[in-house]
Design a protein around this motif. Structure first.
Motif, mmCIF file in Angstrom:
data_model
loop_
_atom_site.group_PDB
_atom_site.id
_atom_site.type_symbol
_atom_site.label_atom_id
_atom_site.label_comp_id
_atom_site.label_asym_id
_atom_site.label_seq_id
_atom_site.Cartn_x
_atom_site.Cartn_y
_atom_site.Cartn_z
ATOM 1 N N GLN A 37 0.824 -1.211 0.000
ATOM 2 C CA GLN A 37 0.000 0.000 0.000
ATOM 3 C C GLN A 37 0.859 1.263 0.000
ATOM 4 N N LYS A 38 1.791 1.295 0.944
ATOM 5 C CA LYS A 38 2.668 2.459 1.041
ATOM 6 C C LYS A 38 3.952 2.141 0.296
ATOM 7 N N PRO A 39 4.357 3.012 -0.620
ATOM 8 C CA PRO A 39 5.612 2.734 -1.325
ATOM 9 C C PRO A 39 6.737 2.575 -0.308
ATOM 10 N N ASN A 40 7.499 1.496 -0.410
ATOM 11 C CA ASN A 40 8.528 1.248 0.599
ATOM 12 C C ASN A 40 9.875 0.953 -0.040
ATOM 13 N N PRO A 41 10.429 1.951 -0.790
ATOM 14 C CA PRO A 41 11.747 1.697 -1.381
ATOM 15 C C PRO A 41 12.790 1.510 -0.277
ATOM 16 N N PHE A 42 13.827 0.723 -0.620
ATOM 17 C CA PHE A 42 14.930 0.575 0.331
ATOM 18 C C PHE A 42 15.650 1.916 0.450
ATOM 19 N N PRO A 43 16.267 2.171 1.583
ATOM 20 C CA PRO A 43 17.032 3.431 1.706
ATOM 21 C C PRO A 43 18.344 3.346 0.939
ATOM 22 N N MET B 140 20.104 7.770 -11.436
ATOM 23 C CA MET B 140 20.044 6.408 -10.918
ATOM 24 C C MET B 140 20.778 6.266 -9.583
ATOM 25 N N ASP B 141 21.701 7.199 -9.317
ATOM 26 C CA ASP B 141 22.480 7.093 -8.084
ATOM 27 C C ASP B 141 21.862 7.858 -6.919
ATOM 28 N N GLU B 142 20.745 8.511 -7.211
ATOM 29 C CA GLU B 142 20.074 9.232 -6.118
ATOM 30 C C GLU B 142 19.227 8.256 -5.312
ATOM 31 N N PRO B 143 18.953 8.608 -4.043
ATOM 32 C CA PRO B 143 18.167 7.678 -3.219
ATOM 33 C C PRO B 143 16.735 7.505 -3.739
ATOM 34 N N GLY B 144 16.235 6.283 -3.676
ATOM 35 C CA GLY B 144 14.870 5.978 -4.118
ATOM 36 C C GLY B 144 13.837 6.712 -3.295
ATOM 37 N N THR B 145 14.202 7.006 -2.058
ATOM 38 C CA THR B 145 13.259 7.668 -1.169
ATOM 39 C C THR B 145 13.049 9.133 -1.543
ATOM 40 N N GLY B 146 13.897 9.648 -2.440
ATOM 41 C CA GLY B 146 13.761 11.045 -2.853
ATOM 42 C C GLY B 146 12.742 11.240 -3.960
ATOM 43 N N LEU B 147 12.227 10.149 -4.488
ATOM 44 C CA LEU B 147 11.238 10.259 -5.568
ATOM 45 C C LEU B 147 9.869 10.642 -5.011
ATOM 46 N N SER B 148 8.972 11.062 -5.905
ATOM 47 C CA SER B 148 7.612 11.364 -5.460
ATOM 48 C C SER B 148 6.892 10.054 -5.118
ATOM 49 N N GLY B 149 5.766 10.173 -4.431
ATOM 50 C CA GLY B 149 5.029 8.979 -3.999
ATOM 51 C C GLY B 149 4.698 8.044 -5.152
ATOM 52 N N GLN C 12 6.134 7.919 -8.076
ATOM 53 C CA GLN C 12 7.370 7.353 -8.642
ATOM 54 C C GLN C 12 7.915 6.247 -7.750
ATOM 55 N N GLN C 13 7.815 6.464 -6.436
ATOM 56 C CA GLN C 13 8.278 5.432 -5.496
ATOM 57 C C GLN C 13 7.489 4.144 -5.683
ATOM 58 N N GLN C 14 6.176 4.288 -5.897
ATOM 59 C CA GLN C 14 5.361 3.088 -6.068
ATOM 60 C C GLN C 14 5.749 2.366 -7.353
ATOM 61 N N ARG C 15 6.014 3.130 -8.409
ATOM 62 C CA ARG C 15 6.434 2.487 -9.655
ATOM 63 C C ARG C 15 7.834 1.879 -9.506
ATOM 64 N N LEU C 16 8.646 2.518 -8.633
ATOM 65 C CA LEU C 16 9.959 1.937 -8.345
ATOM 66 C C LEU C 16 9.776 0.573 -7.656
ATOM 67 N N CYS C 17 8.816 0.510 -6.738
ATOM 68 C CA CYS C 17 8.547 -0.749 -6.041
ATOM 69 C C CYS C 17 8.033 -1.808 -7.018
ATOM 70 N N ILE C 18 7.254 -1.360 -8.005
ATOM 71 C CA ILE C 18 6.761 -2.301 -9.007
ATOM 72 C C ILE C 18 7.940 -2.781 -9.869
ATOM 73 N N ALA C 19 8.834 -1.843 -10.214
ATOM 74 C CA ALA C 19 10.035 -2.218 -10.976
ATOM 75 C C ALA C 19 10.857 -3.228 -10.181
ATOM 76 N N ARG C 20 10.964 -2.989 -8.895
ATOM 77 C CA ARG C 20 11.723 -3.891 -8.025
ATOM 78 C C ARG C 20 11.073 -5.276 -8.007
ATOM 79 N N ALA C 21 9.727 -5.273 -7.981
ATOM 80 C CA ALA C 21 9.018 -6.554 -7.957
ATOM 81 C C ALA C 21 9.212 -7.317 -9.268
ATOM 82 N N ILE C 22 9.181 -6.619 -10.393
ATOM 83 C CA ILE C 22 9.288 -7.348 -11.660
ATOM 84 C C ILE C 22 10.732 -7.659 -12.053
#
Lengths: 293, 232
Positions: A133-139, A183-192, A194-204
């Motif tokens: 539910q909540k985007p949870n990129p790694f730090p 790509m070298d910036e922290p994932g947590t710096g993205l918008s909500g 974008q973070q969720q899509r990052l989590c989807i990218a991580r999942a796939i």
């Protein structure tokens, strides 16, 4: 790996450090199914039989029989506490992480019982990925967020392959263009969103077969929601998706099949088009039209 | 209407308001139709004028219902029976608006032939046809009010009788026109009126189909209509 895929086939042998085998394993059944599949029909990817979940003495789920079809989006709907998230978490054994949780019944992924002893849970969760539910990129950096899974599962032999996986996953998640220069910036710096899509990218990134999504858009604004919904629609070509959502409109928009839960029971399951225009069960009717007291 | 209330009470109120407007429009249309035929058969020009100007009120209601339904869709994103309720209101108000137009057209023709004598037989034929169509319209509006699918089905089936009477009336008028060319003007107007009345019957069956869908969520099965073709 040349042997024919069959439901009895146990892929434990494939659960190894060999990246080629791991990659092939997911490809073979899909390719075969596609060839065998009659047009408009979808095979059953996950079959659950008489699934009950107990949290200590309290039973949260009662005898759920539900078939999840391959390369379809199945939406799980129902009021809070109805058991839909509990059910979702059974599909990749996330309930194992809760000490007092006990699951009975059978959950078959491609014909194999995922609760059987000997099943590698880490491997299972690579095949059945999850977005929360909540985007949870790694730090960590954007790159590392996506690269982490493939690396620990040994899916890339070298840096070049890993780069490819990361780029490809970010592209599939519709995020690459927005992040390719940082790509070298922290994932947590993205918008909500974008973070969720990052989590989807991580999942796939670990080439799952099934993606579970637990209210993936509830923390997102309408634009970010629309992007994720568009993404779900695209991912359906290659993945089986199960999504829990509180938005009836979202369920109606993104899913092909809908299952309605209430008080721990599966009330009704059917094609989404029918469920939202002419549901059979009174409880479904009341819930989707906003009549639940 | 719906079995239980929504959590949001203003939503219920909006749907009730839609149904209320349909009932109001239905009542008005019924009256317009009845009066247009009366004006035609009794050569009552005042009544005919009244029907012609009364159509504006129906058009206004039609627009209101449409706007209201669009607002409900935008605000509530209705689902299941609520969605069918909203869509049905739009469809039924369209049918009723057409019935209003057809009635207005009958009234205009009544004005056009006010000075001509309509033969007793034709008068009786048109009277019979219109009373059947009017009954259909009344019944289907009752069926809407009560969400009664049996009644809606009955309306749907009874349309064949209207078609049959229309065809026989058509033949009769042909005979009149062949007998005496001076009848052609009047008969043509009357024929259009009869056609209008037959079309009003069709709109009643459309509404019956909508009611069936509204209540059951399924389309009414399309039974083969035996015999009568009304393409004339």
């Amino acid at each position: 790996m040349t042997e024919t895929y069959s439901p009895e086939h146990k892929p434990e042998a494939a659960v190894s450090a060999d990246p080629n085998k791991a990659a092939e394993k997911t490809v073979i059944p899909q390719a075969q199914h596609a060839a065998e599949k009659a047009q408009g029909e979808h095979d059953i990817k996950v079959k659950t039989e008489k699934v009950c979940v107990f949290y200590g003495d309290k039973q949260a789920l009662f005898d759920v029989d539900l078939d999840i079809r391959e390369r379809q989006v199945t939406a799980l709907i129902g009021p809070s506490g109805c058991g839909k998230s509990t059910y979702l978490r059974c599909l990749n054994r996330m309930n194992d992480t809760i000490d007092i949780a006990r699951v009975t019944g059978r959950i078959m992924l491609d014909g194999e019982d995922i609760y059987e002893t000997g099943v590698d849970v880490v491997e299972l969760r690579a095949r059945v990925g999850m977005v929360f539910q909540k985007p949870n990129p790694f730090p960590k950096t954007i790159f590392e967020n996506v690269a982490y899974g493939p690396r620990i599962h040994g899916l890339a032999r070298n840096k070049r392959e890993l780069d490819e996986i990361v780029v490809h996953s970010l592209q599939r998640a519709g995020l690459f263009e927005e992040v390719k220069d940082r790509m070298d910036e922290p994932g947590t710096g993205l918008s909500g969103g974008q973070q969720q899509r990052l989590c989807i990218a991580r999942a796939i990134a670990v080439s799952p077969e099934v993606i579970l999504m637990d209210e993936p858009c509830s923390a997102l604004d309408p634009i970010a929601t629309a992007k994720v919904e568009e993404l779900i629609d695209e991912l359906r070509e290659n993945y089986t998706i199960v999504i829990v959502t509180h938005s009836m409109q979202q369920a109606a928009r993104v899913s092909q099949r809908t299952a309605m839960f209430h008080l721990g029971y599966l009330v009704e399951e059917g094609p989404t088009d029918v469920m939202f225009t002419n549901p059979t069960d009174k409880r479904t009717q009341d819930y989707i039209t906003g009549r639940f007291g | 209407m719906s079995s239980s209330d929504h959590i949001v009470t203003s939503y219920d109120e909006e749907l009730r308001e839609l149904a209320r407007s349909i009932a109001e429009m239905g009542g008005l249309v019924e009256q317009q139709f009845e009066e247009s035929v009366a004006a035609l058969l009794t050569s009552n020009t005042d009544l005919a004028q009244q029907v012609v100007s009364g159509d504006r009120q129906i058009n206004r209601l039609h627009t209101e219902i449409e706007e209201h339904a669009i607002l409900v869709i935008a605000k509530r994103q209705p689902m299941a029976q609520d969605l069918r309720e909203t869509i049905s209101a739009i469809r039924i108000s369209n049918d009723l608006e057409r019935v209003g137009d057809l009635s207005k057209n009958i009234a205009k023709r009544a004005l056009a032939i006010e000075d001509q004598r309509i033969s007793q037989t034709l008068r009786r034929g048109v009277d019979h046809l219109s009373s059947l169509a009017l009954k259909q319209l009344k019944d289907v509006l009752d069926a809407y009010g009560a969400r009664d699918t049996d009644k809606a089905r009955a309306v749907w089936r009874a349309d064949d009788e209207i078609d049959a009477i229309y065809v026989s009336l058509f033949r009769e008028m042909l005979t009149y026109m062949m007998e005496d060319p001076r009848n052609i003007g009047m008969c043509t107007h009357l024929l259009f009126c009869a056609k209008n009345i037959e079309r009003i019957g069709d709109h009643a069956t459309n509404i019956a189909e909508t009611i069936f869908y509204l209540v059951t969520g399924k389309p009414m099965e399309r039974m083969e209509r035996a015999g009568i073709l009304h393409t004339m």
